[in-house]
Structures are given as C-alpha cells and as structure tokens.
Design a protein around this motif. Structure first.
Motif, short mmCIF file in Angstrom:
data_model
loop_
_atom_site.label_atom_id
_atom_site.label_comp_id
_atom_site.label_asym_id
_atom_site.label_seq_id
_atom_site.Cartn_x
_atom_site.Cartn_y
_atom_site.Cartn_z
N GLU A 16 -0.56 22.68 -37.15
CA GLU A 16 -1.39 21.86 -38.02
C GLU A 16 -1.11 20.38 -37.83
N SER A 17 0.14 20.00 -37.62
CA SER A 17 0.47 18.60 -37.37
C SER A 17 -0.13 18.14 -36.05
N THR A 18 -0.10 19.02 -35.06
CA THR A 18 -0.69 18.70 -33.77
C THR A 18 -2.15 18.40 -33.93
N LEU A 19 -2.86 19.26 -34.63
CA LEU A 19 -4.29 19.07 -34.83
C LEU A 19 -4.58 17.79 -35.59
N GLU A 20 -3.81 17.54 -36.65
CA GLU A 20 -4.05 16.36 -37.48
C GLU A 20 -3.76 15.06 -36.75
N GLN A 48 -5.45 10.71 -33.57
CA GLN A 48 -5.19 9.46 -34.28
C GLN A 48 -4.41 8.43 -33.47
N ASP A 49 -3.54 8.89 -32.62
CA ASP A 49 -2.62 7.96 -31.97
C ASP A 49 -2.28 8.50 -30.59
N ASP A 50 -2.64 7.74 -29.54
CA ASP A 50 -2.38 8.21 -28.18
C ASP A 50 -0.91 8.52 -27.90
N PRO A 51 0.05 7.68 -28.31
CA PRO A 51 1.45 8.03 -28.05
C PRO A 51 1.86 9.35 -28.73
N ILE A 52 1.36 9.59 -29.91
CA ILE A 52 1.69 10.84 -30.60
C ILE A 52 1.05 12.02 -29.86
N ARG A 53 -0.21 11.86 -29.48
CA ARG A 53 -0.91 12.91 -28.75
C ARG A 53 -0.20 13.21 -27.43
#
Length: 117
Positions: A16-20, A24-29
């Motif tokens: 769920e965190s991955t999906l959320e 939103q943020d390229d570095p996080i993705r």
C-alpha cells in the motif's frame, strides 16, 4: 472507532505504501523499484536453482519470480486489509502452483513457514 490493529505482517516492503508513494516522488519511486528488484532477484536465483535441479519445470525464471513476489505482496496487503494473518496461510502452496509444481500440499510446504506459526 475500532482501535488500530497491532498485528505485524512480515514483508520487505508495504504494497500500500508503494502504491501511495510511487506517483508522488521520483526518488521514492526509484527506491521502491530498487527494493522490488532486489526481492525479484533473490526469488529468481532460487527459481533458477530449482529449475537447474529439475525441481521446477523450465520456464522464464524472471517472470516467475515477479509472479511470486506479486503474490506475496498482494497477500500481505489482504492480510492487513482484512486484519487476518490467515490470508498468508497458503502462500507457499500457491507459490509452488504458480511455478508449475503439481500435487503440492500444505503439509509439503510447511517447512517454509516460520516456526511457531
């Protein structure tokens, strides 16, 4: 209001965190992609070894690994959503079926479950 569950479900990442966070943020993705790639790499190595030992039918180990990781992450999400750890009970049996291993029973995959579970 119902209190939040304190049950912990084992997983390397949270679906769920991955999906959320993914949009939103390229570095996080990018970091999440890296985490999933590491999981897939680990499972792929195990599948290749099983294929080399004729324990699993031949096929594309990378795609098989993606399926196993997706199943794991999906079941973890269900276990959290339904507040029901039993959603994970058939993980190993179903993983063997995904890999084309016929006739696998829960008893045959019990070795894969953590002790005390």
């Amino acid at each position: 209001m119902k209190p939040k569950s304190t049950v912990w479900y084992p997983t390397i990442t949270s679906s769920e965190s991955t999906l959320e966070m993914s949009g939103q943020d390229d570095p996080i993705r990018e970091r999440l992609q890296g985490i999933f790639d590491e999981q897939i790499d680990m499972v792929e190595r195990a599948i290749k070894e099983a294929m080399d030992g004729d324990q699993v039918p031949p096929g594309n180990p990378r795609e098989a690994a993606k399926s196993v990781v997706a199943q794991l992450e999906g079941l973890v999400l269900f276990a959290k959503l339904f507040n029901d750890p039993a959603q994970l009970d058939r993980l190993w049996e179903n993983s063997m079926r995904l890999l084309g291993v016929d006739g696998v029973t829960e008893a045959q995959t019990a070795w894969a479950a953590p002790s005390g579970q």
